[in-house]
Design an enzyme around this catalytic site. Structure first.
Site, mmCIF file in Angstrom:
data_model
loop_
_atom_site.group_PDB
_atom_site.id
_atom_site.type_symbol
_atom_site.label_atom_id
_atom_site.label_comp_id
_atom_site.label_asym_id
_atom_site.label_seq_id
_atom_site.Cartn_x
_atom_site.Cartn_y
_atom_site.Cartn_z
ATOM 1 N N GLU A 1 0.850 -1.191 0.000
ATOM 2 C CA GLU A 1 0.000 0.000 0.000
ATOM 3 C C GLU A 1 0.881 1.234 0.000
ATOM 4 O OE1 GLU A 1 -3.401 -0.058 2.651
ATOM 5 O OE2 GLU A 1 -3.615 -2.206 2.372
ATOM 6 N N ASP B 1 -18.955 9.764 18.326
ATOM 7 C CA ASP B 1 -19.567 9.821 19.659
ATOM 8 C C ASP B 1 -18.540 9.862 20.794
ATOM 9 O OD1 ASP B 1 -21.919 9.498 18.207
ATOM 10 O OD2 ASP B 1 -21.933 7.339 18.505
ATOM 11 N N HIS C 1 -9.648 9.180 1.766
ATOM 12 C CA HIS C 1 -9.141 8.095 0.928
ATOM 13 C C HIS C 1 -9.359 8.486 -0.522
ATOM 14 C CE1 HIS C 1 -8.341 4.159 -0.703
ATOM 15 N NE2 HIS C 1 -8.005 3.721 0.508
ATOM 16 N N ARG D 1 -1.300 9.111 0.868
ATOM 17 C CA ARG D 1 -2.733 9.232 0.601
ATOM 18 C C ARG D 1 -3.211 10.679 0.474
ATOM 19 N NH1 ARG D 1 -6.017 5.059 4.279
ATOM 20 N NH2 ARG D 1 -5.019 3.494 2.984
ATOM 21 N N HIS E 1 -12.320 9.282 5.356
ATOM 22 C CA HIS E 1 -11.951 7.896 5.659
ATOM 23 C C HIS E 1 -11.507 7.676 7.101
ATOM 24 C CE1 HIS E 1 -10.677 3.856 4.657
ATOM 25 N NE2 HIS E 1 -9.433 4.105 5.002
ATOM 26 N N ARG F 1 -2.034 9.290 8.444
ATOM 27 C CA ARG F 1 -1.790 7.894 8.852
ATOM 28 C C ARG F 1 -1.238 7.057 7.706
ATOM 29 N NH1 ARG F 1 -5.069 3.329 8.307
ATOM 30 N NH2 ARG F 1 -6.577 4.706 7.318
HETATM 31 C C1 SIN Z 1 -7.459 0.517 2.084
HETATM 32 O O1 SIN Z 1 -7.692 -0.681 2.052
HETATM 33 O O2 SIN Z 1 -7.119 1.193 1.114
HETATM 34 C C2 SIN Z 1 -7.631 1.225 3.390
HETATM 35 C C3 SIN Z 1 -6.618 0.780 4.341
HETATM 36 C C4 SIN Z 1 -6.478 1.786 5.434
HETATM 37 O O3 SIN Z 1 -7.215 2.760 5.482
HETATM 38 O O4 SIN Z 1 -5.575 1.618 6.241
#
Ligand code: SIN
Length: 518
Positions: free
Chosen positions: A113, A208, A229, A275, A336, A371
């Site tokens: 990723e 919440d 995202h 991201r 996201h 993140r």
């Molecule tokens: C994704 O699968 O792209 C999201 C994974 C994540 O938000 O850590």
């Protein structure tokens, strides 16, 4: 008013809540409160997987370094180091509990990723990682000393002499409050995607836990950092379903509506850039081409492999008439993940004795300004374990932030009445991917006015579940807008057109608390 007593009260039934509960039950009675059914949580929708340095070429020091780079200078390095070093152990914990991760040629299969230097992401059921974990842990929660109360809306934290001693809630989201007393209360309520018009999150993500903690006097941190995202499905009539980043990790390519690739024009890592960079680049490309989306093209990948590796995406797109093995997927960014949250130390202690927070609701500072993908599921296991261990030690060493700010926006006279749609539209346009002082000022003023307006002020008991959620979202919207106003720079997921550069003066966190009435 009925009262029940437990050793641990855990609010939330995603991975953070369930894992903490399963450890806590070895030491006492546990109550899990959840406002929906047990599987109504963000974990259920996690696709890509869970990052940990388990590969033969990998090491926790590489995982740490990648986490710090993605976090854009603002990670709490202690927390990030704990996460990276404890990562492999956390995976073996999940395996011990029965989670079966995917393998290839007899070895654990690792996906790639964005911003990870090598494949590091374990997955289960292809792209059904969260659903598999949720199913495994929730079946273990059928335990004689774990009492699960579904459909209970938590309305307040009960505070006595400065210590959280339990919570009040509405059974079935309505009627009279019930009190639940507990020696330790763990917030594991997840995130707040529903504050935005487009989100990959389910309906329960109304922030919440942050609102409950803030109202009770706890400090919250870094609320300006909210991750979008880049690739959520954008099809008429379809919800913005997550299209995992792992698909780009396997070779899928972003193209604009003219069919041209573009990401290398924006970042040397192209489609696997961090991201926040990819989300902003998509917006720029959408603006440049005058389209409401770009596409993710996986049509060059072998179709049987694509369908087997991403079965949930394949099936979901098919139900909307889109065969991803033949056609590119229309995508655009969606809200996201909340990097900010209830301020905790690395043992999950908040600024309120008796109250712990774990998972997306918590802010250890681990994720900094952005993140690293797939660190979130890992965080829940690593820090859930630390919460329970700390609860056994006694005493309280929670953070004592200096220089905490108080909310101060002037209520806008033109705000009108709060509504979910109005709130989502306002947050999307003014507290979204691209921000400015003008838009943030407007949003802060509207949220301040809404805070003083119904439903919170006039409904008996603050109303039932829906009005509670709306009130919580107003609190969070205000915290996000005012935190974003304070931070006069751009860093990670926080981008301001009026302060487009990153500044060393802002190598610090924003902390807000509610003024006490004494
Ligand atoms: C994704 O699968 O792209 C999201 C994974 C994540 O938000 O850590």
């Amino acid at each position: 008013m009925t009262t029940q007593q437990y050793d641990y009260i855990v609010i939330g039934s995603g991975i953070a809540g369930l894992y903490s509960a399963l450890l806590a039950v070895e030491h006492g009675s546990v109550l899990i409160l959840t406002k929906g059914g047990i599987a109504d949580c963000n974990t259920q929708y996690a696709q890509g997987g869970i990052a940990a340095a388990v590969g033969p070429e990998d090491s926790p020091s590489y995982h740490l370094a990648d986490t710090l780079v993605a976090g854009a200078g603002l990670c709490n390095e202690d927390a990030a180091r704990i996460l990276a070093e404890q990562g492999p152990h956390a995976i073996s914990e999940l395996v011990r509990l029965g989670v079966i991760f995917d393998t290839a040629d007899g070895e654990v299969a690792l996906g790639r990723e964005a911003a990870h230097r090598m494949p590091r992401v374990l997955h289960a059921g292809g792209d059904a990682t969260g659903a598999r974990i949720e199913l495994t842990l929730s079946s273990l929660a059928h335990h004689s000393r774990i009492h699960v109360e579904e459909y209970v809306t938590t309305t307040r934290l009960l505070v006595e002499d400065g210590r959280v001693v339990g919570v009040a809630g509405l059974v079935n989201g309505e009627g009279e409050e019930v009190e639940y007393l507990g020696a330790h209360t763990v917030l594991a309520t997840g995130g707040a995607g529903r504050l935005y018009r487009y989100t990959t999150n389910p309906e329960v993500t109304t922030g919440d836990g942050v609102a409950l903690a803030f109202d009770a006097g706890a400090a919250v941190m870094d609320m300006e950092f909210y991750q979008f995202h880049p690739t959520a499905l954008r099809l008429p009539g379809a919800p913005p379903f997550l299209i995992t980043e792992a698909m780009r990790g396997e070779g899928a390519v972003l193209r604009n509506v003219n069919g041209d690739t573009f990401m290398t024009e924006y970042h040397p890592h192209g489609d696997l850039a961090p991201r926040d960079v990819v989300s902003r680049s998509l917006l720029a490309e959408m603006r440049r081409t005058g389209a409401g989306h770009v596409v993710l093209d996986a049509t060059h990948m072998p179709s049987d492999r694509l369908a087997a590796r991403f079965p949930s995406i394949y099936k979901t797109c098919m139900t909307h008439g889109l065969d991803i093995t033949r056609e590119p997927i229309p995508v655009s960014p969606a809200a996201h993940y909340m990097m900010g949250g209830v301020l905790t130390n690395t043992d999950g202690e908040t600024t309120l004795p008796g109250l712990y927070a774990c998972g997306e609701v918590a802010c250890t500072g681990l994720h900094g300004a952005n993140r690293l993908a797939s660190n979130s599921l890992l965080e829940t296991v690593v820090f859930g374990q630390r919460v329970v261990r700390r609860s056994l030690e006694g005493g309280w060493t929670g953070p004592r932030p200096e220089g905490a700010l108080a909310l101060g926006a002037e209520p806008s006279a033109e705000a009108g009445a709060p509504s979910l749609e109005g709130l989502q539209a306002l947050n999307w346009s003014n507290v979204g991917i691209i921000r400015s002082k003008e838009g943030l000022d407007e949003a802060a003023g509207v949220f301040a006015a809404w805070e003083a307006a119904p439903p919170r002020a006039s409904a008996p008991n603050g109303g039932g579940r829906a009005s509670r959620e709306l009130a919580n979202m107003v609190t969070l919207g205000r915290l996000m807008a005012e935190s974003a106003l304070v931070r006069e720079e751009s860093r990670g997921a926080h981008f301001r057109t009026d302060f487009p550069e990153t500044s060393d003066e802002w190598l610090c966190h924003t902390v807000f608390t509610k003024p006490t009435l004494d």
